[in-house]
Structure formats: C-alpha cells, structure tokens
Design a protein around this motif. Structure first.
Motif, PDB file in Angstrom:
ATOM      1  N   THR A  83       0.808  -1.227   0.000  1.00  0.00           N
ATOM      2  CA  THR A  83       0.000   0.000   0.000  1.00  0.00           C
ATOM      3  C   THR A  83       0.835   1.268   0.000  1.00  0.00           C
ATOM      4  O   THR A  83       0.282   2.368   0.016  1.00  0.00           O
ATOM      5  N   ARG A  84       2.150   1.147  -0.017  1.00  0.00           N
ATOM      6  CA  ARG A  84       3.012   2.322   0.069  1.00  0.00           C
ATOM      7  C   ARG A  84       2.760   3.277  -1.096  1.00  0.00           C
ATOM      8  O   ARG A  84       2.710   2.860  -2.259  1.00  0.00           O
ATOM      9  N   ASN A  85       2.589   4.575  -0.753  1.00  0.00           N
ATOM     10  CA  ASN A  85       2.390   5.649  -1.738  1.00  0.00           C
ATOM     11  C   ASN A  85       1.092   5.525  -2.534  1.00  0.00           C
ATOM     12  O   ASN A  85       0.972   6.110  -3.608  1.00  0.00           O
ATOM     13  N   LEU A  86       0.129   4.765  -2.034  1.00  0.00           N
ATOM     14  CA  LEU A  86      -1.159   4.632  -2.704  1.00  0.00           C
ATOM     15  C   LEU A  86      -2.256   5.217  -1.815  1.00  0.00           C
ATOM     16  O   LEU A  86      -2.220   5.080  -0.595  1.00  0.00           O
ATOM     17  N   ASP A  87      -3.232   5.864  -2.435  1.00  0.00           N
ATOM     18  CA  ASP A  87      -4.367   6.444  -1.728  1.00  0.00           C
ATOM     19  C   ASP A  87      -5.650   5.780  -2.209  1.00  0.00           C
ATOM     20  O   ASP A  87      -5.814   5.522  -3.414  1.00  0.00           O
ATOM     21  N   TYR A 113       6.164   0.641  10.164  1.00  0.00           N
ATOM     22  CA  TYR A 113       4.783   0.149  10.017  1.00  0.00           C
ATOM     23  C   TYR A 113       3.784   1.224  10.447  1.00  0.00           C
ATOM     24  O   TYR A 113       2.699   1.335   9.859  1.00  0.00           O
ATOM     25  N   ALA A 114       4.119   2.004  11.471  1.00  0.00           N
ATOM     26  CA  ALA A 114       3.250   3.093  11.889  1.00  0.00           C
ATOM     27  C   ALA A 114       3.100   4.115  10.762  1.00  0.00           C
ATOM     28  O   ALA A 114       1.996   4.625  10.504  1.00  0.00           O
ATOM     29  N   TYR A 115       4.190   4.389  10.073  1.00  0.00           N
ATOM     30  CA  TYR A 115       4.132   5.321   8.943  1.00  0.00           C
ATOM     31  C   TYR A 115       3.238   4.772   7.841  1.00  0.00           C
ATOM     32  O   TYR A 115       2.400   5.486   7.281  1.00  0.00           O
ATOM     33  N   TYR A 116       3.401   3.483   7.503  1.00  0.00           N
ATOM     34  CA  TYR A 116       2.570   2.873   6.464  1.00  0.00           C
ATOM     35  C   TYR A 116       1.091   2.986   6.826  1.00  0.00           C
ATOM     36  O   TYR A 116       0.244   3.299   5.986  1.00  0.00           O
ATOM     37  N   PHE A 117       0.764   2.715   8.100  1.00  0.00           N
ATOM     38  CA  PHE A 117      -0.627   2.703   8.544  1.00  0.00           C
ATOM     39  C   PHE A 117      -1.250   4.092   8.439  1.00  0.00           C
ATOM     40  O   PHE A 117      -2.313   4.277   7.831  1.00  0.00           O
ATOM     41  N   TYR A 118      -0.599   5.087   9.012  1.00  0.00           N
ATOM     42  CA  TYR A 118      -1.168   6.437   9.012  1.00  0.00           C
ATOM     43  C   TYR A 118      -1.150   7.067   7.622  1.00  0.00           C
ATOM     44  O   TYR A 118      -2.039   7.841   7.267  1.00  0.00           O
TER      45      TYR A 118
END
Length: 371
Positions: free
Chosen positions: A195-199, A243-248
């Motif tokens: 999911t990185r860099n995806l909205d 992982y916290a960065y990925y989640f938020y």
C-alpha cells in the motif's frame, strides 16, 4: 479562512470524520464481513476501494468470500503462501516418503523429489478443471528443487541429505505464489507493504491485531540489541515506526475506513487489537464507532459415546494391569476422560507423536525411568 487540512499537507487525516472498528471472533468471520462490507462500500470506480490484509494467510478465505456478482475486476498484489495451497500437503508427503532413501546420496534423493513433482504436474495438466495457483505452486517447487540439484552438482552445497531436506522445507515454506492482474483496474486486494504511496477512498483493513500490525519483528542478526542501538543500526523500534508510517499514510486521505481485528483466543492467549487502534482512540478527533460480530458457530448436539463393560473388556483390563501396575499418567487419564483411558490402555490405540528437536518432558521422564 483555511482549514487545518488545507494549511498543511500532513493534516489530511483531519478530513476523515469517522472510523469503524469491528471485532470478529474468528478469521472466517472477518472474511465473511469483507463480503458484506464490499456489498455496501464498493466505489463506482473499483480501483478506489482496497481490502488490506495484515495477515497474508487470510488471502484464500477473503478471495472466496468476495461478492463476485458486484465486482467487475479484481487485482491481487500479494502472493499466496505455499503453505496455504493444496500442493503443500503433497510436497510434505513426498519429502517424508523420500526420507527412506536418504542414504542413496544427495543428488539421487533430490532427483527423486524432482521426478515426483514433474509427474504430479503432468497428471494435473490432464485434468479439465484445475486451479492455476496449484500449477504455479508446483512450478515454484520444481524451481526450488532444481536449484538445489544444481548447487550440489557444482559442489557449492556440501551437506548431508538430512540437512538438505530441512533446507528444502524452509525454502518451500518461504515461497509465495504470485497472482497476475492489472494494477490500474478493479478492486485492490493487497498486503500492508504493497500500500506504500497509494491512496484509496474506501479502506477495509483485516487482522488489525497486535503482532500483525505492526508485524512481529524477527531478529535475523547475531549483533545484540545494545550494540545495534549504540552504533545507530536498525532496531526493532525502527521497524515498528516504519509500520506506523505505512498505517497512518494509508488512511490519511481515505473517506471511509473500517478496521477489523480478531478478538478470539489462541490457546491460552487472547488476541488483542493493534496498538494503532488504541492510538487512534486517544488521538483521533473524529467519531470512532465500535461493532462486534457474533460467532457463526452454532451449538450442535453431540451424541455421548459410551462403552458397555463386558467380559472381554474386563479380561483386557486384567491382562493389561496384572503384571504392570497403574502409572500416574494412567490414573490421570482415567480421571480426566474415562473414554481416553479405555481407548489408550484397553484397546491400545495411540496417537503419533510429533518429532521435535528438543526433549519433551514426557520423553525426559521415560528416559529417566529407564535409567
């Protein structure tokens, strides 16, 4: 007057007005809920909806639960673990069967496994209805075995058959079966790392449990934590922060977010929601709604099993304990479950014990008594 979210690109989370948090008693309940959630929340542009799996083992239950009548296209960006395929049981079986030929040499042993895999692949190709993931799993296993054969032939890998057997099992356990799809179309089913860099507009996160999100860290280094911390090397805290960065980052621009976690028990341990859920409950300015799914398990009527005492059972009982007295284990089995006592000591039924590297308390007691 500008709002807080317009003043800074890092405050997009303020636009999200509500987060739904759902507790499920089992993993299958999570998959069933994904079906109901998608029926209500699938966007017209399917690409703007994502189902994110923190636990990759849920991939098959979720795929089977998708409302395919409502979905035009689907893109699965994560791989399916080899251990979750039906081919895994076959691979375990042939590796165990080849254990009897360990003394034939490494090459002969590996070639025997390769031949069995190729035969299974040819047999599967003759079937009219076959699953693509099963064929792909056999192909990945074929590549793994043949890479070991090449290393042994070149003399690079010099090890006993027993060690190569363990190495092959470890390689196969870590193998994933990729899915082929079009990333720019359809409902997105993916893991957290994908999911990185995806909205996305609508998000459903499954298995939002502690140990799954963030992932349970695994140390693969002999450098102790204190030295890693002192010299600025990567530590567990950094992995958790990533992982916290990925989640938020994932939820910051979403319009509808639903987090599902398993609140069942695993043995004696109760599964807990992720620390990120607790953090949202403290920091999130919008509304948080909690829901609980009911267990789909229904109480079933089980007929009691009773064994009538006969002259034959008395004879077996006397014969069993006439020359050998009752052991503490036998007495404990009798008070715990009389049926277990009957099957174990009178009928002589035993279950196969798993082979372990360590000596279990039962094995130690047996060795101690014999000594």
């Amino acid at each position: 007057e500008k709002s807080l979210s317009e003043e800074s690109p890092y405050n997009n989370l303020c636009r999200l007005s509500r987060i739904d948090i759902v507790s499920a008693p089992t993993d299958s309940a999570q998959a069933s809920y994904a079906h109901d959630w998608l029926c209500e929340n699938l966007t017209d542009n399917e690409q703007e909806t994502a189902v994110v799996l923190a636990d990759e083992k849920l991939i098959m239950p979720v795929l089977h639960a998708l409302p395919m009548e409502n979905i035009r296209d689907i893109n699965v960006t994560m791989g399916m673990p080899m251990t979750e395929t039906t081919v895994w049981q076959f691979l375990q079986g042939i590796i165990d069967n080849e254990q009897d030929t360990l003394d034939t040499g490494q090459l002969e042993w590996l070639r025997g496994i390769s031949t069995a895999i190729d035969s299974k692949g040819l047999e599967m190709k003759r079937l009219e209805h076959r699953l693509q993931e099963e064929e792909e799993a056999l192909y990945r296993a074929h590549l793994a075995v043949n890479s070991l054969i090449r290393l042994v032939e070149e003399g690079t890998l010099k090890a006993s058959c027993k060690l190569i057997s363990r190495l092959l099992t470890t390689i196969l356990k870590g193998t994933t079966i990729p899915f082929h799809g079009e990333p720019a179309r359809g409902l997105q089913v993916m893991g957290v790392l994908e999911t990185r860099n995806l909205d996305f507009r609508h998000l459903l996160l499954l298995s939002t449990n502690e140990g799954m999100l963030p992932k349970q860290p695994s140390e693969v280094s002999f450098i102790p934590f204190s030295l890693r911390k002192a010299f600025g090397l990567t530590t567990i805290e950094r992995q958790t922060a990533v992982y916290a960065y990925y989640f938020y980052r994932l939820i910051q621009r979403a319009e509808r977010v639903t987090l599902v976690y398993n609140n069942g028990t695993d043995g004696m341990t109760k599964k807990e929601p992720s620390r990120f859920i607790t953090q949202l409950e403290v920091e999130f300015r919008g509304e948080i709604r909690h829901y609980a799914l009911q267990s789909e398990n229904r109480a079933s009527i089980v007929e009691p099993i009773s064994v009538e005492q006969t002259a034959e059972t008395k004879r077996k009982l006397v014969e069993r304990f006439s020359c050998k007295p009752l052991s503490p284990t036998a007495i404990n089995d009798y008070f715990t479950c009389r049926l277990k006592f009957y099957l174990k000591y009178i009928e002589g039924l035993k279950y196969d014990e798993e082979d372990t590297e360590e000596v279990t308390p039962t094995q130690f007691g047996t060795v101690f008594h014999h000594s």
